[in-house]
Design an enzyme around this catalytic site. Structure first.
Site, PDB file in Angstrom:
ATOM      1  N   HIS A 162      -0.654  -3.607 -25.481  1.00 52.32           N
ATOM      2  CA  HIS A 162       0.576  -3.757 -24.692  1.00 52.32           C
ATOM      3  C   HIS A 162       1.763  -4.079 -25.600  1.00 52.32           C
ATOM      4  CE1 HIS A 162      -1.611  -4.585 -20.618  1.00 52.32           C
ATOM      5  NE2 HIS A 162      -1.673  -3.320 -20.998  1.00 52.32           N
ATOM      6  N   ASP A 169       3.523   5.092 -24.220  1.00 54.22           N
ATOM      7  CA  ASP A 169       2.999   4.831 -22.872  1.00 54.22           C
ATOM      8  C   ASP A 169       4.211   4.518 -22.001  1.00 54.22           C
ATOM      9  OD1 ASP A 169       1.845   3.853 -20.555  1.00 54.22           O
ATOM     10  OD2 ASP A 169       0.246   2.785 -21.595  1.00 54.22           O
ATOM     11  N   HIS A 207      -6.872   2.880 -13.539  1.00 48.83           N
ATOM     12  CA  HIS A 207      -6.513   1.953 -12.472  1.00 48.83           C
ATOM     13  C   HIS A 207      -5.812   2.739 -11.376  1.00 48.83           C
ATOM     14  CE1 HIS A 207      -2.367   2.188 -14.014  1.00 48.83           C
ATOM     15  NE2 HIS A 207      -2.867   1.967 -15.215  1.00 48.83           N
ATOM     16  N   GLU A 248      -7.423   7.099 -18.698  1.00 48.98           N
ATOM     17  CA  GLU A 248      -6.796   6.744 -19.973  1.00 48.98           C
ATOM     18  C   GLU A 248      -7.766   6.149 -20.998  1.00 48.98           C
ATOM     19  OE1 GLU A 248      -4.280   3.197 -19.717  1.00 48.98           O
ATOM     20  OE2 GLU A 248      -4.574   3.220 -17.559  1.00 48.98           O
ATOM     21  N   ARG A 252      -4.503   6.751 -27.335  1.00 45.16           N
ATOM     22  CA  ARG A 252      -4.801   6.666 -25.903  1.00 45.16           C
ATOM     23  C   ARG A 252      -4.157   7.873 -25.248  1.00 45.16           C
ATOM     24  NH1 ARG A 252      -3.162   1.990 -25.202  1.00 45.16           N
ATOM     25  NH2 ARG A 252      -1.066   2.221 -24.336  1.00 45.16           N
TER      26      ARG A 252
END
Length: 429
Positions: free
Chosen positions: A235, A252, A346, A376, A398
């Site tokens: 993140h 992302d 998700h 992902e 990713r």
């Protein structure tokens, strides 16, 4: 959206409520960024889903046989500064409610609203001060039992609303498609315009400007623009590093428009081509991601896609000599987590990590038509790990797409964004 959609949703929720049950849905407050500067306002998703109202501080009250709302009052002086308010009468008309009140009446009416209601549905945990006030009021109401009055005996989170939000209508799918289209424009500009020597924040500014230019709210979450070893931080949002030679850039980012957000990750080389090691890892992740998308079908347990992804990534790492041992043993010991430490996806919708339960009665829920999920998988190699070949250190890959569950034929809403090696290298050239 058409106002009839919000009216219909309110009626559907009322039909789910039983006698002596009440649901409270609160609008988001305006939040202070620093001193007297406010954050850009974004409405609470649950409140917007049912009302379509973008004003702060409102309250929607629903019972099976009754609907009401509390709104900011019309105020000429304040409207000069902060914009025209809808007012209670307009909201009542728009949503076809039984009653509507000024927000200033909330404190005097909430007691009557909760009196002799057995169950209170409310999203506890969003605002601790509000929660405390509601619980204190309920406690005081329950001290009036000798008068034949009582407050709610059960307090529950209205999961039925989140179950409703999980499965997207055609109108919602169209909004997600539009957010995906705008997201594609941002990512494609990065494929074409990124150069060695630029800074991560320059790429971030390209994304945000492209989203805003096409009517989006902006990014549906903080943009991750991670060059080189920064891509191994899942993140990472600092976005301040300078882009160097022969680095991979992981981006992302997804646009949010009309309260629906995309969520896309793409990876591309800072130069014109992937290095041999970069291409090897990228292709492994891409192959596994494609299989996971094919497995995103109606009736398949959500967690089963993740488990198969773990198996496929681990098998690839063993083939490359980056993990050693029998496949089942490596998975059982969790050794793959050195390189793959997150879930495969998700739910997606109004929130980037959208609402809804993943497990029911201890079992992973089967996916159903209308559900939108991210797919992902990724692999991340610690830049300081001397147990792996130097060419792999600091690589982070990713690849993420947004997928609509559609029987046995998943629909990739973000399929227009290049991800094949030759496509990316062509755009980089």
């Amino acid at each position: 959206m058409d106002q009839n959609i919000f009216r219909k949703r309110i009626r559907e929720i009322q039909n789910l409520l039983k006698e002596s049950e009440v649901l409270l849905i609160f609008a988001a407050p305006q939040k202070i960024r620093n001193r007297d500067v406010e954050y850009k306002f974004r409405q609470d998703s649950d409140y917007y889903y049912l009302t379509g109202i973008e004003e702060e501080d409102g309250v929607l009250v629903l019972r099976r046989d009754f609907s009401s709302h509390f709104a900011l009052p019309k105020d000429k002086e304040k409207e000069i500064w902060t914009g025209i308010r809808l007012g209670k009468e307009e909201i009542k008309r728009r949503l076809e409610l039984d009653q509507s009140f000024d927000l200033g009446e909330w404190d005097s009416k909430i007691s009557d609203i909760l009196t002799n209601q057995f169950t209170l549905y409310h999203f506890f945990g969003k605002d601790s001060k509000r929660d405390s006030e509601l619980l204190e009021l309920i406690s005081s109401l329950n001290r009036r039992l000798r008068e034949g009055k009582f407050g709610p005996q059960r307090w529950e989170i209205p999961n039925f609303l989140h179950e409703m939000r999980m499965y997207k209508s055609q109108e919602e799918i169209e909004k997600l498609k539009e957010s995906s289209r705008i997201t594609a424009l941002g990512h494609e500009r990065l494929f074409r315009e990124t150069k060695v020597g630029m800074y991560e924040f320059e790429l971030e500014s390209i994304l945000e400007s492209e989203y805003l230019k096409h009517g989006a709210w902006g990014g549906g979450y903080g943009h991750i623009v991670a060059a080189g070893k920064n891509a191994t931080i899942l993140h990472y949002t600092t976005n301040r590093a300078k882009i160097g030679d022969n680095e991979l850039i992981l981006v992302d980012s997804g646009a949010e428009k009309d309260y629906y957000t995309a969520d896309v990750t793409r990876v591309f080389p800072s130069g014109k081509k992937f290095t041999s090691e970069q291409r090897t890892i990228y292709q492994l992740v891409l192959d596994v991601q494609k299989q996971a998308i094919l497995d995103t079908k109606q009736g398949v347990e959500f967690n089963a896609v993740h488990e198969k992804t773990v198996k496929n990534l681990t098998s690839g790492l063993i083939d490359l000599g980056l993990l050693k041992g029998e496949l089942s043993e490596v998975i059982e010991k969790g050794e793959y987590r050195r390189f793959y430490m997150h879930r495969t996806g998700h739910y997606l919708g109004m929130d980037v990590h959208d609402v809804g339960r993943y497990f029911e009665n201890g079992k992973s829920k089967p996916m159903q038509n209308g559900l939108v999920v991210t797919v992902e998988p990724g692999l991340y190699f610690d830049p300081t790990d001397e147990t792996i070949p130097a060419g792999f250190r600091g690589i982070g890959v990713r690849i993420e797409d947004d997928v609509l569950v559609n029987g046995d034929t998943p629909i990739v809403l973000t399929s227009m964004i290049a991800k094949e090696v030759d496509e990316i290298e062509a755009m980089r050239n």
